[in-house]
Design an enzyme around this catalytic site. Structure first.
Site, mmCIF file in Angstrom:
data_model
loop_
_atom_site.group_PDB
_atom_site.id
_atom_site.type_symbol
_atom_site.label_atom_id
_atom_site.label_comp_id
_atom_site.label_asym_id
_atom_site.label_seq_id
_atom_site.Cartn_x
_atom_site.Cartn_y
_atom_site.Cartn_z
ATOM 1 N N GLY A 80 -0.050 -3.789 10.686
ATOM 2 C CA GLY A 80 -0.821 -2.630 11.221
ATOM 3 C C GLY A 80 -2.750 -2.645 11.105
ATOM 4 O O GLY A 80 -2.612 -1.880 11.416
ATOM 5 N N LYS A 138 -11.282 7.531 7.718
ATOM 6 C CA LYS A 138 -11.201 6.445 8.591
ATOM 7 C C LYS A 138 -12.555 5.288 8.733
ATOM 8 O O LYS A 138 -13.511 5.579 8.695
ATOM 9 C CB LYS A 138 -11.105 6.140 10.479
ATOM 10 C CG LYS A 138 -10.359 4.352 10.471
ATOM 11 C CD LYS A 138 -9.841 5.392 12.196
ATOM 12 C CE LYS A 138 -9.642 4.240 12.990
ATOM 13 N NZ LYS A 138 -9.165 2.868 11.874
ATOM 14 N N THR A 151 -7.432 0.572 18.323
ATOM 15 C CA THR A 151 -6.121 0.947 19.439
ATOM 16 C C THR A 151 -7.588 1.291 20.072
ATOM 17 O O THR A 151 -7.008 0.025 21.845
ATOM 18 C CB THR A 151 -5.839 2.301 19.360
ATOM 19 O OG1 THR A 151 -4.792 1.984 18.206
ATOM 20 C CG2 THR A 151 -4.750 2.422 20.278
ATOM 21 N N ARG A 174 -2.584 -1.868 -4.895
ATOM 22 C CA ARG A 174 -2.761 -3.222 -5.694
ATOM 23 C C ARG A 174 -3.296 -2.629 -7.480
ATOM 24 O O ARG A 174 -3.163 -1.592 -7.859
ATOM 25 C CB ARG A 174 -4.806 -2.715 -5.430
ATOM 26 C CG ARG A 174 -5.699 -0.831 -4.832
ATOM 27 C CD ARG A 174 -6.503 -0.283 -4.474
ATOM 28 N NE ARG A 174 -7.139 0.507 -5.433
ATOM 29 C CZ ARG A 174 -6.883 2.072 -4.919
ATOM 30 N NH1 ARG A 174 -6.307 1.457 -3.708
ATOM 31 N NH2 ARG A 174 -7.554 2.356 -5.536
ATOM 32 N N GLY A 207 -0.456 4.789 0.165
ATOM 33 C CA GLY A 207 -1.701 4.963 1.171
ATOM 34 C C GLY A 207 -1.233 6.032 1.764
ATOM 35 O O GLY A 207 0.581 6.198 1.811
ATOM 36 N N ASN A 261 -1.408 -0.070 16.868
ATOM 37 C CA ASN A 261 -0.951 0.503 17.251
ATOM 38 C C ASN A 261 -0.039 0.294 17.212
ATOM 39 O O ASN A 261 0.709 -0.155 17.909
ATOM 40 C CB ASN A 261 -1.878 1.911 18.281
ATOM 41 C CG ASN A 261 -1.268 3.549 18.516
ATOM 42 O OD1 ASN A 261 -0.605 3.437 18.667
ATOM 43 N ND2 ASN A 261 -2.657 3.532 18.043
ATOM 44 N N HIS A 280 -11.374 10.025 15.042
ATOM 45 C CA HIS A 280 -9.578 9.960 14.271
ATOM 46 C C HIS A 280 -10.571 10.410 12.419
ATOM 47 O O HIS A 280 -11.688 11.232 12.560
ATOM 48 C CB HIS A 280 -9.754 8.214 13.622
ATOM 49 C CG HIS A 280 -9.154 7.859 14.515
ATOM 50 N ND1 HIS A 280 -9.024 7.134 15.041
ATOM 51 C CD2 HIS A 280 -7.538 7.517 14.718
ATOM 52 C CE1 HIS A 280 -8.358 6.514 15.985
ATOM 53 N NE2 HIS A 280 -7.426 6.596 15.516
ATOM 54 N N GLY A 287 0.739 -1.015 -0.085
ATOM 55 C CA GLY A 287 0.318 0.180 -0.139
ATOM 56 C C GLY A 287 0.873 1.151 0.103
ATOM 57 O O GLY A 287 0.529 2.010 0.419
HETATM 58 P P1 NAD Z 1 -5.502 4.369 2.877
HETATM 59 O O1 NAD Z 1 -7.015 4.247 2.570
HETATM 60 O O2 NAD Z 1 -4.970 5.925 2.991
HETATM 61 O O3 NAD Z 1 -4.077 3.483 2.165
HETATM 62 C C1 NAD Z 1 -4.538 1.677 2.110
HETATM 63 C C2 NAD Z 1 -3.622 1.511 1.541
HETATM 64 O O4 NAD Z 1 -4.282 -0.056 0.455
HETATM 65 C C3 NAD Z 1 -3.843 2.307 -0.571
HETATM 66 O O5 NAD Z 1 -2.389 2.315 -0.588
HETATM 67 C C4 NAD Z 1 -4.298 0.961 -1.473
HETATM 68 O O6 NAD Z 1 -4.397 0.860 -2.391
HETATM 69 C C5 NAD Z 1 -3.502 0.180 -0.399
HETATM 70 N N1 NAD Z 1 -4.095 -1.525 -0.650
HETATM 71 C C6 NAD Z 1 -5.444 -1.832 -1.116
HETATM 72 N N2 NAD Z 1 -5.983 -3.325 -1.604
HETATM 73 C C7 NAD Z 1 -4.303 -3.831 -1.644
HETATM 74 C C8 NAD Z 1 -3.598 -4.558 -1.871
HETATM 75 N N3 NAD Z 1 -4.333 -5.846 -2.419
HETATM 76 N N4 NAD Z 1 -2.013 -4.707 -1.968
HETATM 77 C C9 NAD Z 1 -1.550 -3.905 -2.047
HETATM 78 N N5 NAD Z 1 -2.278 -2.669 -0.931
HETATM 79 C C10 NAD Z 1 -3.647 -2.590 -1.405
HETATM 80 O O7 NAD Z 1 -4.981 4.007 4.508
HETATM 81 P P2 NAD Z 1 -4.386 4.670 5.800
HETATM 82 O O8 NAD Z 1 -4.216 5.507 6.353
HETATM 83 O O9 NAD Z 1 -2.836 4.187 5.758
HETATM 84 O O10 NAD Z 1 -4.680 2.666 6.983
HETATM 85 C C11 NAD Z 1 -4.147 1.287 5.999
HETATM 86 C C12 NAD Z 1 -4.517 0.727 7.173
HETATM 87 O O11 NAD Z 1 -3.413 0.595 8.193
HETATM 88 C C13 NAD Z 1 -6.108 1.334 8.145
HETATM 89 O O12 NAD Z 1 -6.449 -0.250 8.690
HETATM 90 C C14 NAD Z 1 -5.682 1.998 9.600
HETATM 91 O O13 NAD Z 1 -6.712 1.832 10.536
HETATM 92 C C15 NAD Z 1 -4.317 1.240 10.012
HETATM 93 N N6 NAD Z 1 -3.713 2.035 10.586
HETATM 94 C C16 NAD Z 1 -3.257 1.042 11.879
HETATM 95 C C17 NAD Z 1 -2.241 2.045 12.305
HETATM 96 C C18 NAD Z 1 -1.398 1.930 13.395
HETATM 97 O O14 NAD Z 1 0.154 1.715 14.630
HETATM 98 N N7 NAD Z 1 -0.732 -0.123 13.913
HETATM 99 C C19 NAD Z 1 -2.057 3.453 12.071
HETATM 100 C C20 NAD Z 1 -2.378 4.157 10.718
HETATM 101 C C21 NAD Z 1 -3.703 3.442 10.094
#
Ligand code: NAD
Length: 266
Positions: free
Chosen positions: A97, A158, A165, A36, A12, A123, A154, A9
């Site tokens: 994540g 989202k 978290t 993707r 993203g 998180n 958030h 991703g």
């Molecule tokens: P976003 O929508 O900005 O990005 C998602 C990305 O995933 C995009 O680049 C999309 O093209 C890509 N994607 C979708 N399908 C795909 C596939 N089949 N193969 C490869 N890539 C693919 O979302 P975001 O704000 O970056 O958040 C992404 C996730 O991370 C969410 O679930 C969010 O809740 C989570 N998050 C977790 C933490 C943590 O610390 N664990 C922190 C922030 C966000």
């Protein structure tokens, strides 16, 4: 040791933060960026303001996983499950994540964890993982007579609610109370919900603007209350934590690890 990292991703919000963070340190070598097939920027350079990583975003997941020691996945539940299934055939280490995972997605991660070491965390920030421990301690000391609530805020994009978290913090509170979270949880309230039962743990979600992430655990006692809060002001805290987990997890025995293990907070 330099760890070879594949980022999923890269277009993203979190994917970009991981690329930026990895590009600024010598401990990690970015070897692949997989998005993707219909993602914006596929085939274009990724990382840094001018594509400084030297990588080009690709849709070839198998090639990306073959090139790396560990992959870092902040995508969507569907993508996370699909990647875990391919990674299991390669016994590839992972840092996951993505939040809002369904039981079938979790099962795919558990299957991967049987053949490879993986870190899964809702998180990756140091501060939030510390807050988890503080919330558990507060719940244990105060007991269920103090009403516990978790509120999270958030950005408007989202998709899942409440945040992973918030759920993790709420589960820590249940552990501190010695209660079964699934029996005492209350996710938001609407209508005639009645008086608040003793021991209930409430979780509420606020959505708006560009808020990166805020979590507060409240403990309401008679005539006093405690609030333990955390506010993220940059996605780079999560990216830095995820890359720290990536360096930590490579070479570990197969299994599913928590961020507390990575940070030595267990
Ligand atoms: P976003 O929508 O900005 O990005 C998602 C990305 O995933 C995009 O680049 C999309 O093209 C890509 N994607 C979708 N399908 C795909 C596939 N089949 N193969 C490869 N890539 C693919 O979302 P975001 O704000 O970056 O958040 C992404 C996730 O991370 C969410 O679930 C969010 O809740 C989570 N998050 C977790 C933490 C943590 O610390 N664990 C922190 C922030 C966000």
């Amino acid at each position: 040791m330099t760890v070879r990292v594949c980022v999923l991703g890269p277009s993203g919000r979190m994917g970009r933060a991981v690329l930026d963070t990895a590009a600024s340190r010598a401990d990690w070598k970015l070897v692949a960026a997989v998005d993707r097939p219909d993602a914006p920027g596929l085939g274009a350079p990724v990382g840094g303001p001018a594509g400084g990583s030297g990588l080009v975003a690709s849709a070839d997941l198998a090639a990306g996983l073959d090139a790396c020691d560990v992959y870092v996945d902040f995508t969507s539940p569907v993508a996370t499950r699909a990647a875990a299934e391919v990674a299991a055939t390669r016994k590839r280490a992972a840092v996951i994540g993505t939040t809002g995972l369904a039981p079938a997605d979790e099962a795919a991660l558990d299957a991967l964890a049987r053949v490879a070491p993986i870190v899964v965390a809702a998180n990756f920030s140091l501060g939030v993982n510390l807050l988890r421990g503080l919330a558990r301690t507060a719940a244990r000391v105060l007991g269920p007579d103090w009403d516990a609530e978790v509120v999270e805020t958030h950005h408007r994009a989202k998709r899942d609610a409440p945040s992973g978290t918030a759920l993790t913090i709420a589960r820590e509170i249940a552990a501190g109370h010695g209660s079964d979270y699934d029996r005492v949880k209350r996710h938001a309230r609407d209508g005639d919900v009645g008086a608040r039962p003793r021991g209930e743990i409430g979780v509420s979600a606020v959505r708006g603007g560009d808020v990166i992430g805020e979590h507060t655990a409240y403990f309401f006692g008679p005539a006093e209350r405690i609030e333990i809060g955390h506010r993220a002001s940059s996605r780079h805290i999560f990216a830095a934590g995820a890359l720290r987990a990536a360096a930590w997890v490579v070479g570990k025995p197969p299994g599913r690890y928590d961020m507390l293990a990575v940070l030595g907070l267990e």
